[in-house]
Each structure stands twice: as C-alpha cells, then as structure tokens.
Design an enzyme around this catalytic site. Structure first.
Site, PDB file in Angstrom:
ATOM      1  N   ASP A  13      -7.825  55.110  41.252  1.00 30.36           N
ATOM      2  CA  ASP A  13      -9.569  54.804  41.915  1.00 30.36           C
ATOM      3  C   ASP A  13      -9.794  54.289  41.173  1.00 30.36           C
ATOM      4  O   ASP A  13      -9.645  53.554  40.060  1.00 30.36           O
ATOM      5  CB  ASP A  13      -9.495  56.538  41.811  1.00 30.36           C
ATOM      6  CG  ASP A  13     -11.112  56.178  42.412  1.00 30.36           C
ATOM      7  OD1 ASP A  13     -11.137  56.014  43.040  1.00 30.36           O
ATOM      8  OD2 ASP A  13     -12.205  57.080  41.445  1.00 30.36           O
ATOM      9  N   ASP A  15     -14.753  53.602  41.096  1.00 27.33           N
ATOM     10  CA  ASP A  15     -16.207  53.706  40.464  1.00 27.33           C
ATOM     11  C   ASP A  15     -15.292  55.474  39.548  1.00 27.33           C
ATOM     12  O   ASP A  15     -14.828  56.287  40.450  1.00 27.33           O
ATOM     13  CB  ASP A  15     -16.336  54.267  41.715  1.00 27.33           C
ATOM     14  CG  ASP A  15     -16.940  53.276  42.348  1.00 27.33           C
ATOM     15  OD1 ASP A  15     -17.218  52.344  42.304  1.00 27.33           O
ATOM     16  OD2 ASP A  15     -16.473  53.871  43.582  1.00 27.33           O
TER      17      ASP A  15
END
Length: 223
Positions: A13, A15
């Site tokens: 991922d 953020d």
C-alpha cells in the site's frame, strides 16, 4: 510470529504505509469539515481512512447532509490533499529499507486507493520508483474490493496466495484478504483490532527486517 516462507512477490500500500500522507489527508479533511462548521477528530477520521477518494467523499456528503455532492467534494478534497502531499509528505520510517530488501529478492508493486495523479505525487515526493503500480481510479471497484490486489498479482505474474501484502488500514486489509493475499499489518490507528496474518508496530521491526533478509539466502536441502 512471522511467516516461515518466502513470498513470490510483494504488494505495498502507499498512503500511511510507505508514505506518511495521513497527516496531509487530515489537514485537508479538517479544512473541509471546518468550512461546514463541523469538527474533525478520531471518530470522523475512522469513517474515511483507507477509503478511495470517491468513497470518502460520499461518506462526507452523508455527514455534511449534502446528498449527491460526493463528486464535488471529491474534487475539492483531491485538489487540497495533492497540494499538501506534494509539499509536505515524507516517507515512513523504514519504508525505503523495507522496499529495497523486498525488491532485491522478489518482484514488487504498489497498490493504492489514491487516484493515479495523487499516487504519482506521493511516490515522487518520497523518492520511490515502482515499475508496477495500480491506482484506485484504474479499477472498477477499489479497496475493500479485491480487484486492486487481483490486478496487481496478475501484473506481477503470481497467484494471490503466493504474494504478500503490506497494509495499514482495515480497508486495505479487507481488500487483500478478499483477494486471498496474506497480509502483514502495520496499523495506522493504534489500539484497534487489526486481524492481519502478522502485525508489527513499525516498518523497522527487527523481526520483520530479519525475515526479509533471509529471502535472499539460499536454502540448504534437508539433512
């Protein structure tokens, strides 16, 4: 306890995992709420963290009592957060070492609910380069649906069960789980249940880094 196997690929991922963008989002979200005379705290943050921009904006529209205004709120939010990310976002502690260790052993990708423009801004700001990446506006159904992870695994050329995901939010965790990808969780929100396969408090976790270093070591045949 960490896994006792080596994945064939890793999907990160962005953020809150590789990039410390959550404060940037919070700055923009706080301003959006303030413009409507509303407070923005942990309860409101929990409603939107990890969601795609469109999903977060729809949630905000409900909270604001502005039905049907999700797309306009999304545009407003995206413009604000892109400016903040481009100017202030920083890589999470240990993120570069983690990515470098993984990339030295297996193919890697980044899969984010952020739209392409924001994902590129965050990665550029952090000094990350990925040859394979999937953004939230490039799939029909973003996280928590499994499509982002299924697409990432397909581009990496591995079965989902043979890959490994790194996630910090429940939305991302649900997406990876729905795709059948094992998950290392590094939760952004402390003190909440995070049922990943493995949970660490930091990307600098000593056990995590030792495990990744072993991926490059040849395995001896059984005696």
């Amino acid at each position: 306890m960490l896994f006792d196997w080596t994945p064939q690929a890793v999907v990160f991922d962005c953020d809150g995992l590789l990039m410390d963008t959550e404060p940037c989002w919070s700055v923009a979200e706080t301003e959006l709420f303030a413009r409507r005379g509303l407070p923005f705290g942990p309860e409101q943050k929990a409603l939107v963290i990890g969601k795609s921009v469109a999903a977060a904006a729809d949630t905000m529209a409900d909270v604001f009592g502005e039905p049907g205004s999700g797309p306009a709120i999304a545009d407003e939010l995206l413009a604000m957060v892109t400016d903040v990310v481009s100017a202030k976002a920083e890589a999470m502690p240990g993120a570069h070492e983690l990515v470098d260790l993984a990339a030295a052993a297996v193919p890697v990708a980044v899969a984010s609910n952020s739209p392409r423009a924001l994902l590129e801004a965050a990665l550029e700001r952090g000094g990350f380069e990925f040859s394979i990446s999937v953004a939230g506006d490039e799939v029909t159904a973003p996280k928590p649906a499994p499509e982002i992870y299924l697409t990432s695994c397909a581009r990496l050329g591995v079965a989902p069960a043979s890959a490994l995901a790194f996630e910090d939010s429940m939305t991302g965790l649900r997406s990876a789980r729905a795709a059948g990808v094992p998950v290392v969780g590094v939760p952004t929100l402390s003190g909440t249940e995070f049922p990943a396969d493995v949970v660490v408090s930091s990307l600098r976790d000593a056990g995590l880094l030792a495990w990744l270093r072993r991926w490059r070591q040849p395995r001896l045949p059984p005696a």
